[in-house]
Scaffold this motif. Structure first.
Motif, PDB file in Angstrom:
ATOM      1  N   PHE A 155       0.757  -1.587   0.138  1.00 15.54           N
ATOM      2  CA  PHE A 155      -0.260  -0.596  -0.106  1.00 15.54           C
ATOM      3  C   PHE A 155       0.576   1.122   0.295  1.00 15.54           C
ATOM      4  O   PHE A 155       0.806   1.734  -0.855  1.00 15.54           O
ATOM      5  N   VAL A 156       1.508   1.386   0.844  1.00 15.96           N
ATOM      6  CA  VAL A 156       2.723   2.346   0.977  1.00 15.96           C
ATOM      7  C   VAL A 156       3.391   2.859  -0.067  1.00 15.96           C
ATOM      8  O   VAL A 156       3.924   3.243  -0.809  1.00 15.96           O
ATOM      9  N   LEU A 157       3.857   1.969  -0.620  1.00 11.51           N
ATOM     10  CA  LEU A 157       4.721   2.113  -1.976  1.00 11.51           C
ATOM     11  C   LEU A 157       3.876   2.031  -3.329  1.00 11.51           C
ATOM     12  O   LEU A 157       4.081   3.177  -4.057  1.00 11.51           O
ATOM     13  N   VAL A 158       2.696   1.909  -3.825  1.00 11.30           N
ATOM     14  CA  VAL A 158       2.005   2.125  -4.247  1.00 11.30           C
ATOM     15  C   VAL A 158       1.145   3.990  -3.950  1.00 11.30           C
ATOM     16  O   VAL A 158       1.517   4.572  -5.085  1.00 11.30           O
ATOM     17  N   VAL A 159       0.825   4.704  -2.917  1.00  5.92           N
ATOM     18  CA  VAL A 159       0.554   5.643  -2.595  1.00  5.92           C
ATOM     19  C   VAL A 159       2.171   6.341  -3.027  1.00  5.92           C
ATOM     20  O   VAL A 159       2.121   7.694  -3.604  1.00  5.92           O
ATOM     21  N   ALA A 160       3.569   6.187  -3.004  1.00  6.86           N
ATOM     22  CA  ALA A 160       4.364   6.433  -3.178  1.00  6.86           C
ATOM     23  C   ALA A 160       4.511   7.071  -5.081  1.00  6.86           C
ATOM     24  O   ALA A 160       4.666   7.720  -5.269  1.00  6.86           O
ATOM     25  N   GLY A 161       4.194   5.908  -5.243  1.00 17.62           N
ATOM     26  CA  GLY A 161       4.101   5.396  -7.230  1.00 17.62           C
ATOM     27  C   GLY A 161       2.819   7.012  -7.700  1.00 17.62           C
ATOM     28  O   GLY A 161       3.329   7.574  -7.759  1.00 17.62           O
ATOM     29  N   GLY A 163      13.010   7.832  -9.339  1.00 17.81           N
ATOM     30  CA  GLY A 163      12.603   7.436  -8.136  1.00 17.81           C
ATOM     31  C   GLY A 163      11.115   7.094  -9.000  1.00 17.81           C
ATOM     32  O   GLY A 163      10.257   6.299  -8.080  1.00 17.81           O
ATOM     33  N   SER A 164      10.394   8.049  -9.386  1.00 17.12           N
ATOM     34  CA  SER A 164       9.610   7.190 -10.210  1.00 17.12           C
ATOM     35  C   SER A 164       9.127   6.130 -11.520  1.00 17.12           C
ATOM     36  O   SER A 164       8.270   5.602 -10.821  1.00 17.12           O
ATOM     37  N   ALA A 165      10.041   6.154 -11.509  1.00 21.22           N
ATOM     38  CA  ALA A 165      10.382   4.931 -12.470  1.00 21.22           C
ATOM     39  C   ALA A 165      10.932   3.892 -11.993  1.00 21.22           C
ATOM     40  O   ALA A 165      10.185   2.630 -12.455  1.00 21.22           O
ATOM     41  N   LEU A 166      11.357   3.675 -10.689  1.00 20.09           N
ATOM     42  CA  LEU A 166      11.771   2.770 -10.229  1.00 20.09           C
ATOM     43  C   LEU A 166      10.692   2.744  -9.304  1.00 20.09           C
ATOM     44  O   LEU A 166      10.264   0.839  -9.188  1.00 20.09           O
ATOM     45  N   LEU A 167       9.162   3.582  -8.341  1.00 21.59           N
ATOM     46  CA  LEU A 167       8.731   3.149  -8.212  1.00 21.59           C
ATOM     47  C   LEU A 167       7.527   2.349  -8.810  1.00 21.59           C
ATOM     48  O   LEU A 167       6.943   0.951  -8.756  1.00 21.59           O
ATOM     49  N   SER A 168       7.207   2.539 -10.452  1.00 24.70           N
ATOM     50  CA  SER A 168       6.587   2.016 -11.016  1.00 24.70           C
ATOM     51  C   SER A 168       7.016   0.590 -11.048  1.00 24.70           C
ATOM     52  O   SER A 168       5.674  -0.094 -11.465  1.00 24.70           O
ATOM     53  N   ALA A 169       8.540   0.277 -12.147  1.00 26.84           N
ATOM     54  CA  ALA A 169       8.688  -0.650 -11.876  1.00 26.84           C
ATOM     55  C   ALA A 169       8.910  -1.087 -10.639  1.00 26.84           C
ATOM     56  O   ALA A 169       8.271  -3.282 -10.966  1.00 26.84           O
ATOM     57  N   SER A 224      -0.797   7.805 -12.539  1.00 28.85           N
ATOM     58  CA  SER A 224      -1.248   8.307 -10.877  1.00 28.85           C
ATOM     59  C   SER A 224      -2.417   7.653 -10.703  1.00 28.85           C
ATOM     60  O   SER A 224      -2.947   7.481  -9.387  1.00 28.85           O
ATOM     61  N   PHE A 225      -3.236   8.187 -11.480  1.00 30.93           N
ATOM     62  CA  PHE A 225      -5.589   7.667 -11.667  1.00 30.93           C
ATOM     63  C   PHE A 225      -5.459   7.034 -11.565  1.00 30.93           C
ATOM     64  O   PHE A 225      -6.149   6.334 -11.130  1.00 30.93           O
TER      65      PHE A 225
END
Length: 159
Positions: free
Chosen positions: A7-13, A65-71, A151-152
């Motif tokens: 959940f935290v990972l997705v919120v960060a994404g 960072g967003s690319a890393l989070l998305s991966a 994001s959506f």
């Protein structure tokens, strides 16, 4: 239900892709219009200065960072394979990774590199400037929509 560290990972994404969408949106809606209104030599010089400033830690941490989070979200989704939200999670990751990160490297950065090689007051810079603004802004619109959509759909995955 997605919970815990995932959940935290997705919120960060959500936050990261949303922030990137906001930066890109600002460029698409007013920065590029303002630069295009300048005489070509000034527009070229200003955009070159912006492109240098953009690769500093503040923006790059959010963009990369967003690319890393998305991966990471995509990998964790494949490993955990949640009952709910898996399609949205994978779609969000694909939208950001392809529509923002990859597109930046194949469409916007090459244009930036070409612009950087031009002398702002030179005739070839004046000829290239309107082409650059039109093409770069088009691809930036795509990056904006892809980042906002990522994001959506990450948000949808949590609902």
């Amino acid at each position: 239900m997605i919970d815990g560290p995932f959940f935290v990972l997705v919120v960060a994404g959500i936050i990261g892709t949303g922030l990137v969408a906001g930066v890109f949106c600002g460029f698409s809606t007013f920065v590029m219009r303002g630069l295009a209104a300048l005489p070509p030599a000034q527009g070229v010089a200003a955009m070159n200065a912006i492109n240098v400033a953009a690769v500093r830690p503040a923006f790059m941490a959010v963009f990369m960072g967003s690319a890393l989070l998305s991966a990471m979200i995509a990998v964790v989704t494949f490993v955990v394979w949640p009952d709910e939200g898996k399609v949205a999670l994978l779609l969000g990751s694909a939208l950001y990774l392809v529509g923002s990160f990859v597109l930046t490297t194949v469409a916007n950065v090459p244009r930036n590199d070409r612009l950087a090689r031009l002398t702002p007051g030179a005739p070839e810079a004046a000829v290239y400037w309107p082409v650059y603004v039109r093409e770069w802004t088009f691809w930036n619109h795509v990056r904006t929509v892809a980042s906002a959509a990522a994001s959506f759909v990450y948000i949808l995955a949590l609902t």
